[in-house]
Design an enzyme around this catalytic site. Structure first.
Site: not given
Ligand code: ARG
Length: 292
Positions: A172, A266
């Protein structure tokens, strides 16, 4: 470059989700190992500390009710993107998280937001959309569909800058880049394609460049109010860089949530109402804060 030491914290409005049902039961990024036990109680404690910290810094924290069976819902940043009070709903790439999109969109509709868009293309909210004064920075490569970038530009009426992520650990945009304030950012160049690196250099020649080591402990998954920068405490080199730039880095331990590939940013969705100057900043008076 001139050393800037005067920074101003602007109170923010955040949306968070308590990790009541947090777990790692599937793997959709390299950090997630369902074999590794998760201490949910500790996750809740660590998350509570983050929420408390925001309140101490003078921010407003709204809460969305966690939904059983959605172990990643704690990562509120992925739930939507809000600019000038306009809400672009999330549409998740992975089936396991699909129900989170409508849950977050419902929260906004029930809380007085009238401009809520059900997204046409896959986008993971503020995981891949980060807002500076002049631009919306938009990640792609792992989750958000590049077609969503045009949708976001049309919806927000802001120029959207597409950036390609290349390292699966930083899937991300908010794991590879963070907005510090106005048009100031920090990022780890190695996480981006050569073309995107060149774009970042051009738009942000004074950006804080972050080492692979600090990025590797999720140091870029940080939340800044323009002065205070909340970031994983293991990112010590980055904390020094930020202090040298006049920011107030505040380290926090979110080790349990890191097992799912998430940290401070996150867990934090920023609700941007329209600012008096049209920048999308919160329409509350600025103040300077210092909390260690
Ligand atoms: N386990 C989640 C995923 O892989 C973690 C999300 C993390 N969020 C972020 N904004 N980077 O989607």
């Amino acid at each position: 470059m001139a050393q800037i030491t005067d920074r101003t914290a602007v109170p923010r409005r955040y949306l968070m989700c308590r990790p009541t049902y947090f777990d790692v039961t599937y793997s959709i990024n390299p950090w997630m190992d369902p074999e590794k036990p998760v201490d949910r109680e500790l996750a809740v404690l660590q998350w509570e500390r983050l929420r408390q910290l925001y309140l101490e810094l003078g921010h407003t924290v709204e809460l969305i009710e966690p939904v059983p069976g959605l172990p990643d819902m704690v990562f509120a940043a992925n739930g939507a993107t809000v600019v000038d009070g306009r809400v672009l709903g999330a549409r998740f790439r992975n089936e396991q998280r699909a129900a989170e999109g409508p849950a977050y969109a419902r929260w906004f509709r029930e809380n007085g937001f009238t401009q809520v868009r059900d997204a046409e293309f896959v986008n993971e909210g503020e995981g891949d959309y980060l807002v500076t004064r002049s631009w919306v920075l938009a990640g792609c490569g792992f989750r958000t569909d590049p077609a969503s970038h045009q949708e976001a530009q049309d919806f927000f009426h802001r120029p959207v800058i597409g950036l390609r992520l290349v390292d699966p650990r930083f899937y991300h945009l908010d794991t590879a880049l963070a907005v510090l304030g106005d048009d100031e950012i920090m990022y780890c160049p190695e996480s981006f394609s050569p073309g995107s690196r060149a774009v970042l250099r051009r738009l942000f020649p004074d950006a804080v460049l972050v080492s692979a080591e600090d990025a590797g402990v999720f140091g870029l998954n940080a939340v800044s109010d323009g002065y205070n920068v909340v970031l994983p405490q293991a990112a010590t080199g980055l904390a020094e860089q930020l202090a040298a730039r006049g920011y107030n880095p505040i380290g926090i331990d979110l080790s349990e949530l890191l097992k799912a590939g998430g940290s401070a940013k996150c867990c934090t969705l920023e609700i941007r109402a329209s600012g008096p100057d049209g920048t999308g900043a919160t329409a509350t008076p600025a103040r300077t804060a210092c909390v260690v």
